[in-house]
Design a protein around this motif. Sequence first.
Motif, short mmCIF file in Angstrom:
data_model
loop_
_atom_site.label_atom_id
_atom_site.label_comp_id
_atom_site.label_asym_id
_atom_site.label_seq_id
_atom_site.Cartn_x
_atom_site.Cartn_y
_atom_site.Cartn_z
N THR A 85 44.90 39.64 52.69
CA THR A 85 44.05 39.25 51.74
C THR A 85 43.39 40.76 51.14
OG1 THR A 85 43.47 37.32 53.03
CG2 THR A 85 41.84 38.12 51.33
N VAL A 86 43.27 40.41 49.77
CA VAL A 86 42.74 41.76 49.03
C VAL A 86 41.42 41.05 48.34
CG1 VAL A 86 42.94 43.46 47.36
CG2 VAL A 86 45.01 42.98 48.85
N GLU A 87 40.36 41.96 48.67
CA GLU A 87 38.96 41.47 47.90
C GLU A 87 38.60 42.48 47.22
OE1 GLU A 87 36.46 38.61 50.95
OE2 GLU A 87 36.28 40.68 51.02
N TYR A 88 37.94 42.23 46.01
CA TYR A 88 37.22 43.23 45.00
C TYR A 88 35.90 43.01 44.98
CZ TYR A 88 42.26 43.81 43.71
OH TYR A 88 43.75 43.94 43.69
N GLN A 89 35.15 44.16 44.78
CA GLN A 89 33.87 44.08 44.67
C GLN A 89 33.39 45.28 43.74
OE1 GLN A 89 33.13 44.78 49.01
NE2 GLN A 89 31.25 45.07 48.20
N LEU A 90 32.12 44.98 42.97
CA LEU A 90 31.68 46.26 42.39
C LEU A 90 31.15 47.36 43.15
CD1 LEU A 90 29.75 44.25 39.30
CD2 LEU A 90 32.07 45.23 39.35
N THR A 91 31.49 48.49 42.72
CA THR A 91 30.88 49.77 43.68
C THR A 91 29.13 49.69 43.16
OG1 THR A 91 31.25 51.03 41.89
CG2 THR A 91 33.06 51.21 43.55
N ASP A 92 28.63 50.59 43.75
CA ASP A 92 27.27 50.76 43.49
C ASP A 92 27.19 51.34 41.89
OD1 ASP A 92 26.34 50.28 45.92
OD2 ASP A 92 26.27 52.43 46.68
N HIS A 93 28.15 52.12 41.55
CA HIS A 93 28.10 52.36 40.26
C HIS A 93 28.62 51.14 39.23
CE1 HIS A 93 28.91 54.90 36.61
NE2 HIS A 93 30.12 54.91 36.57
N GLY A 94 29.48 50.34 39.54
CA GLY A 94 29.95 49.27 38.84
C GLY A 94 28.58 48.29 38.87
N LEU A 95 28.09 48.28 39.93
CA LEU A 95 26.72 47.32 39.94
C LEU A 95 25.55 47.54 38.63
CD1 LEU A 95 25.95 46.71 43.59
CD2 LEU A 95 26.71 45.30 41.92
N THR A 96 25.90 48.83 38.29
CA THR A 96 24.96 49.20 37.20
C THR A 96 25.05 48.47 35.76
OG1 THR A 96 26.04 51.24 36.23
CG2 THR A 96 24.50 51.60 37.96
N LEU A 97 26.20 47.67 35.77
CA LEU A 97 26.80 47.09 34.67
C LEU A 97 26.41 45.69 34.72
CD1 LEU A 97 30.49 48.06 34.36
CD2 LEU A 97 28.78 48.71 32.73
#
Length: 120
Positions: A85-97
């Motif tokens: 299984t592959v999961e994707y999540q926002l990085t800390d930098h991505g969370l700024t969006l």
Amino acid sequence: MECNKTNFGQEHKREMRAVQDSMDVLSGKWKIPIISSICYYNKRRFSDILNDIDGISNRMLSKELKELEINQLIKRTVLETQPITVEYQLTDHGLTLRTIINNLTDWGVEHRKVIVGKPL
């Protein structure tokens, strides 16, 4: 912010470059919807994102996810399951969006009211 005419031109160019940099990373039909899907659920599997976004192909989703990962907006995690299984999540930098995504959502709801006369 106060600036003289010389500084104003330089500041304007700097801001326009920043907008262009943002658009280079987020442009296209699919990146914002992909980020929105992951943002809404915090973690998403490939098939979940594919189901969330009408019209995107497996190949295009894979390409866009790789670009978002290269730009350090999402993190790809391979889980040791059968099948894998592959999961994707926002990085800390991505969370700024997140704020931008929320603002786009609010604007889209209001825009729809103006154009169509009713919300979704």
